[in-house]
Design a protein around this motif. Structure first.
Motif, PDB file in Angstrom:
ATOM      1  N   UNK A  97      27.282 -69.540 -38.326  1.00 54.49           N
ATOM      2  CA  UNK A  97      26.975 -70.787 -37.631  1.00 54.49           C
ATOM      3  C   UNK A  97      28.239 -71.624 -37.450  1.00 54.49           C
ATOM      4  N   UNK A  98      29.162 -71.502 -38.390  1.00 59.16           N
ATOM      5  CA  UNK A  98      30.342 -72.382 -38.360  1.00 59.16           C
ATOM      6  C   UNK A  98      31.491 -71.846 -37.514  1.00 59.16           C
ATOM      7  N   UNK A  99      31.636 -70.545 -37.392  1.00 59.88           N
ATOM      8  CA  UNK A  99      32.874 -70.021 -36.815  1.00 59.88           C
ATOM      9  C   UNK A  99      32.659 -69.102 -35.612  1.00 59.88           C
ATOM     10  N   UNK A 100      31.901 -69.496 -34.613  1.00 63.05           N
ATOM     11  CA  UNK A 100      31.803 -68.639 -33.434  1.00 63.05           C
ATOM     12  C   UNK A 100      32.939 -68.871 -32.441  1.00 63.05           C
ATOM     13  N   UNK A 101      33.807 -69.877 -32.694  1.00 65.55           N
ATOM     14  CA  UNK A 101      34.844 -70.230 -31.710  1.00 65.55           C
ATOM     15  C   UNK A 101      35.879 -71.153 -32.354  1.00 65.55           C
ATOM     16  N   UNK A 102      36.982 -71.335 -31.623  1.00 68.48           N
ATOM     17  CA  UNK A 102      37.969 -72.370 -31.962  1.00 68.48           C
ATOM     18  C   UNK A 102      37.842 -73.497 -30.941  1.00 68.48           C
ATOM     19  N   UNK A 103      37.862 -74.708 -31.425  1.00 72.96           N
ATOM     20  CA  UNK A 103      37.692 -75.896 -30.569  1.00 72.96           C
ATOM     21  C   UNK A 103      39.009 -76.672 -30.583  1.00 72.96           C
ATOM     22  N   UNK A 104      39.576 -76.930 -29.401  1.00 72.47           N
ATOM     23  CA  UNK A 104      40.842 -77.670 -29.350  1.00 72.47           C
ATOM     24  C   UNK A 104      40.883 -78.552 -28.105  1.00 72.47           C
ATOM     25  N   UNK A 105      41.732 -79.546 -28.130  1.00 70.73           N
ATOM     26  CA  UNK A 105      41.880 -80.463 -26.996  1.00 70.73           C
ATOM     27  C   UNK A 105      43.337 -80.501 -26.546  1.00 70.73           C
ATOM     28  N   UNK A 106      43.530 -80.820 -25.260  1.00 70.67           N
ATOM     29  CA  UNK A 106      44.864 -81.026 -24.723  1.00 70.67           C
ATOM     30  C   UNK A 106      45.691 -79.780 -24.538  1.00 70.67           C
ATOM     31  N   UNK A 107      45.065 -78.586 -24.501  1.00 69.05           N
ATOM     32  CA  UNK A 107      45.840 -77.351 -24.387  1.00 69.05           C
ATOM     33  C   UNK A 107      46.092 -76.954 -22.930  1.00 69.05           C
ATOM     34  N   UNK A 148      37.348 -74.218 -25.529  1.00 72.45           N
ATOM     35  CA  UNK A 148      36.499 -73.530 -26.504  1.00 72.45           C
ATOM     36  C   UNK A 148      36.810 -72.044 -26.407  1.00 72.45           C
ATOM     37  N   UNK A 149      37.533 -71.532 -27.418  1.00 75.05           N
ATOM     38  CA  UNK A 149      37.942 -70.125 -27.426  1.00 75.05           C
ATOM     39  C   UNK A 149      36.977 -69.341 -28.310  1.00 75.05           C
ATOM     40  N   UNK A 150      36.200 -68.472 -27.699  1.00 68.94           N
ATOM     41  CA  UNK A 150      35.163 -67.735 -28.415  1.00 68.94           C
ATOM     42  C   UNK A 150      35.770 -66.647 -29.292  1.00 68.94           C
ATOM     43  N   UNK A 151      35.073 -66.336 -30.394  1.00 65.01           N
ATOM     44  CA  UNK A 151      35.557 -65.316 -31.323  1.00 65.01           C
ATOM     45  C   UNK A 151      35.242 -63.914 -30.792  1.00 65.01           C
ATOM     46  N   UNK A 152      35.621 -62.882 -31.566  1.00 66.35           N
ATOM     47  CA  UNK A 152      35.483 -61.504 -31.101  1.00 66.35           C
ATOM     48  C   UNK A 152      34.033 -61.122 -30.832  1.00 66.35           C
ATOM     49  N   UNK A 153      33.153 -61.590 -31.713  1.00 60.33           N
ATOM     50  CA  UNK A 153      31.743 -61.248 -31.528  1.00 60.33           C
ATOM     51  C   UNK A 153      30.923 -62.529 -31.607  1.00 60.33           C
ATOM     52  N   UNK A 154      30.181 -62.811 -30.570  1.00 62.76           N
ATOM     53  CA  UNK A 154      29.327 -63.994 -30.533  1.00 62.76           C
ATOM     54  C   UNK A 154      27.892 -63.500 -30.377  1.00 62.76           C
ATOM     55  N   UNK A 209      38.488 -64.503 -23.666  1.00 64.91           N
ATOM     56  CA  UNK A 209      39.487 -63.425 -23.602  1.00 64.91           C
ATOM     57  C   UNK A 209      39.613 -62.643 -24.906  1.00 64.91           C
ATOM     58  N   UNK A 210      39.246 -63.276 -26.057  1.00 67.75           N
ATOM     59  CA  UNK A 210      39.323 -62.574 -27.341  1.00 67.75           C
ATOM     60  C   UNK A 210      38.025 -61.831 -27.662  1.00 67.75           C
ATOM     61  N   UNK A 211      36.994 -62.103 -26.891  1.00 70.03           N
ATOM     62  CA  UNK A 211      35.667 -61.583 -27.226  1.00 70.03           C
ATOM     63  C   UNK A 211      35.504 -60.123 -26.807  1.00 70.03           C
ATOM     64  N   UNK A 212      35.009 -59.324 -27.756  1.00 67.29           N
ATOM     65  CA  UNK A 212      34.677 -57.934 -27.452  1.00 67.29           C
ATOM     66  C   UNK A 212      33.218 -57.799 -27.040  1.00 67.29           C
ATOM     67  N   UNK A 213      32.383 -58.717 -27.592  1.00 62.49           N
ATOM     68  CA  UNK A 213      30.967 -58.669 -27.248  1.00 62.49           C
ATOM     69  C   UNK A 213      30.380 -60.072 -27.338  1.00 62.49           C
ATOM     70  N   UNK A 214      29.639 -60.466 -26.318  1.00 56.65           N
ATOM     71  CA  UNK A 214      28.901 -61.728 -26.335  1.00 56.65           C
ATOM     72  C   UNK A 214      27.452 -61.383 -26.034  1.00 56.65           C
ATOM     73  N   UNK A 215      26.588 -61.582 -27.029  1.00 56.25           N
ATOM     74  CA  UNK A 215      25.194 -61.185 -26.884  1.00 56.25           C
ATOM     75  C   UNK A 215      24.459 -62.103 -25.896  1.00 56.25           C
ATOM     76  N   UNK A 216      23.330 -61.618 -25.416  1.00 59.32           N
ATOM     77  CA  UNK A 216      22.574 -62.298 -24.376  1.00 59.32           C
ATOM     78  C   UNK A 216      22.231 -63.737 -24.748  1.00 59.32           C
ATOM     79  N   UNK A 217      21.802 -63.954 -26.006  1.00 58.72           N
ATOM     80  CA  UNK A 217      21.391 -65.304 -26.415  1.00 58.72           C
ATOM     81  C   UNK A 217      22.524 -66.304 -26.245  1.00 58.72           C
TER      82      UNK A 217
END
Length: 519
Positions: free
Chosen positions: A425-435, A447-453, A479-487
């Motif tokens: 629940x806590x780590x599905x992505x990295x959240x940053x501003x001003x990039x 919002x940079x998604x992790x390898x598996x969401x 771009x880092x994600x290998x799989x993003x499930x339907x939900x």
């Protein structure tokens, strides 16, 4: 030939230690199950010789399990006797064989390490607590009884209190001497003397206990231990005695619906206990060998099928005997096979001699085995890793102590899953501003998604997107994600469609079906 040069001596001494540990456990579990005493020994022999032969585990030992006592008690009564129950034991073996061919052994890989280690530590504590009454000669409960609440209305702690008020002086003296000897045998001094370290401490403790009691008896000492505090193997006199002692299946039970309910219950519970024990032993193995789980289910199936046919109790891989095997320096599965041979020889040829062994000596061995499973350094190591490992570990220990093995593991597993869900629940992505820069001066959020969401991340992702400030420009980077499930994709797509209502600009990068899209 290289086996006899390198490993045989280790397996031989280990097999003797496991035999000495298994002997009272087989009898105690049979007694606690209200089954014929010989049935516990039969299942111990089959667990050693037959399952040992077919198993691909190097260190695990199989036999009657304390965790199945309640199931045996309830279902013998439900089926109307021990003989009909034996039909269910054999059928459960066939079902385990089918589960092995169906590759159901993979289930064992889904139990968190913290729960497995908690199980080992809990069993260590139970061994220590349960053997105190036997160490001091108060043997009111079966030697193999492991549950907190006992059939006589007492519990683990009340039994200890009662034992301290009613202990037997001879058992206490022998138990303390044997325990002190075992502690000494673990010291650096003994391990530094080549001649002494070749002698197994457990075997020596049993020999000292037996000799001391014979001295007490021959001298007429008040410390002499009575037969109620000694090993008690049934003495089978001739073929008639063996025939009378053995029980065989009553195949009329095939017509009873309850037989099949019992079969499924035994197969599932015995398989789970086996898979957990195998996983635990593999973690303790200094050589880090991995046991094929499906092959183990097949071996257990063959063992239970045979056990039911000749009057034995249901069998599982058991952590107590396996831990004693590992602790004694076993190298291969020959140790487990030989321990079964020693059980067979003891029943067939040496019951009178074996019945001279004080239970206090065997209790001392089990207390030392228990200490090694639950020593303080294990708790410190898990605490250092963090609460996500330590809390499920402690909960598993407490749950097993105050319920039984399987219920405790299920409770620990639930807590472990909670922490897994919490982490996801806590780590599905990295959240940053001003990039990145925006042309219209909007606040830039990436919002940079992790390898598996997965669906486990759905709630956290939804909460974050709902909390974005109105009028911002958000980039969802896959771009880092290998799989993003339907939900998870559904949450992102709904947000992208509805973003204009909140004056939010959405950039989508490298998502399945959404590469480079703008809204």
């Amino acid at each position: 030939m290289s086996y006899f040069k390198e490993d045989f001596k280790y397996d031989l001494t280990s097999s003797i230690v496991v035999f000495l540990v298994a002997l009272p456990l087989c009898l105690g579990i049979a007694l606690a199950s209200e089954a014929p005493l010989i049935s516990g020994l039969i299942s111990g022999i089959i667990g050693g010789i037959i399952i040992g032969f077919f198993s691909k585990s190097s260190l695990s030992v199989s036999g009657p399990a304390a965790g199945l006592v309640v199931i045996v008690l309830d279902n013998v009564e439900a089926l109307g006797g021990y003989e009909p129950f034996l039909v269910a034991v054999s059928l459960a073996g066939l079902l385990q064989l089918i589960l092995g061919f169906a590759k159901a052994g993979i289930i064992g890989l889904y139990f968190p390490t913290s729960v497995i280690r908690g199980m080992l530590a809990a069993i260590g504590l139970i061994l220590i607590l349960k053997q105190i009454p036997h160490l001091v000669g108060f043997d009111s409960d079966a030697f193999g009884e492991m549950e907190f609440f006992q059939a006589d209305g007492n519990n683990t702690f009340s039994a200890i209190i009662a034992s301290l008020e009613n202990f037997n002086n001879g058992s206490f003296v022998i138990g303390i001497i044997c325990l002190g000897l075992l502690v000494l045998w673990e010291s650096k001094y003994i391990k530094g003397v080549k001649a002494l370290k070749q002698i197994p401490g457990s075997v020596l403790a049993v020999a000292i206990g037996l000799i001391l009691n014979q001295i007490f008896i021959s001298s007429g000492s008040a410390l002499a231990i009575g037969k109620e505090h000694l090993v008690s193997i049934p003495i089978l006199s001739g073929e008639g005695g063996l025939t009378a002692a053995l029980k065989f299946p009553d195949f009329s039970a095939f017509s009873n619906y309850q037989t099949y309910v019992t079969t499924i219950t035994l197969a599932i519970v015995a398989s789970l206990e086996t898979l957990l024990s195998i996983e635990a032993v593999d973690k303790l193995d200094p050589h880090k060998r991995h046991t094929p789980k499906n092959a183990e289910l097949k071996a257990q199936g063959i063992g239970n099928f045979v056990s039911g046919l000749i009057g034995g109790l249901p069998i599982t891989a058991v952590i107590v005997r396996s831990s004693a095997n590992l602790d004694s320096g076993a190298k291969t599965k020959m140790s487990a096979i030989m321990h079964g041979i020693w059980l067979l020889l003891a029943v067939a040829f040496f019951p009178t001699f074996m019945n001279q062994i004080p239970l206090a000596s065997l209790a001392a061995i089990l207390i030392v085995v228990g200490w090694k499973l639950t020593k303080p350094s294990i708790y410190k190591k898990l605490l250092a890793v963090g609460q996500q490992q330590f809390i499920p570990f402690v909960v598993t220990i407490l749950a097993i102590l105050f319920t039984d093995l399987l219920i405790g593991i299920i409770i620990g597993l639930v807590v472990g899953i909670f922490y897994i869900l919490r982490a996801n629940y806590k780590v599905p992505y990295n959240y940053s501003t001003g990039e990145f820069k925006t042309d219209d001066g909007r606040e830039a959020i990436k919002i940079e998604l992790s390898e598996h969401v997965s669906f486990l991340n759905k709630a956290r992702l939804q909460t974050t997107l709902d909390g974005l400030p109105n009028g911002c420009h958000v980039m969802i980077d896959g771009s880092r994600s290998k799989e993003i499930e339907f939900d998870a994709m559904e949450v992102i797509e709904e947000f992208r469609i509805n973003a204009p209502e909140r004056d939010i600009v959405v950039s989508v990068k490298d998502l399945p079906g959404g590469k480079g899209r703008m809204a």
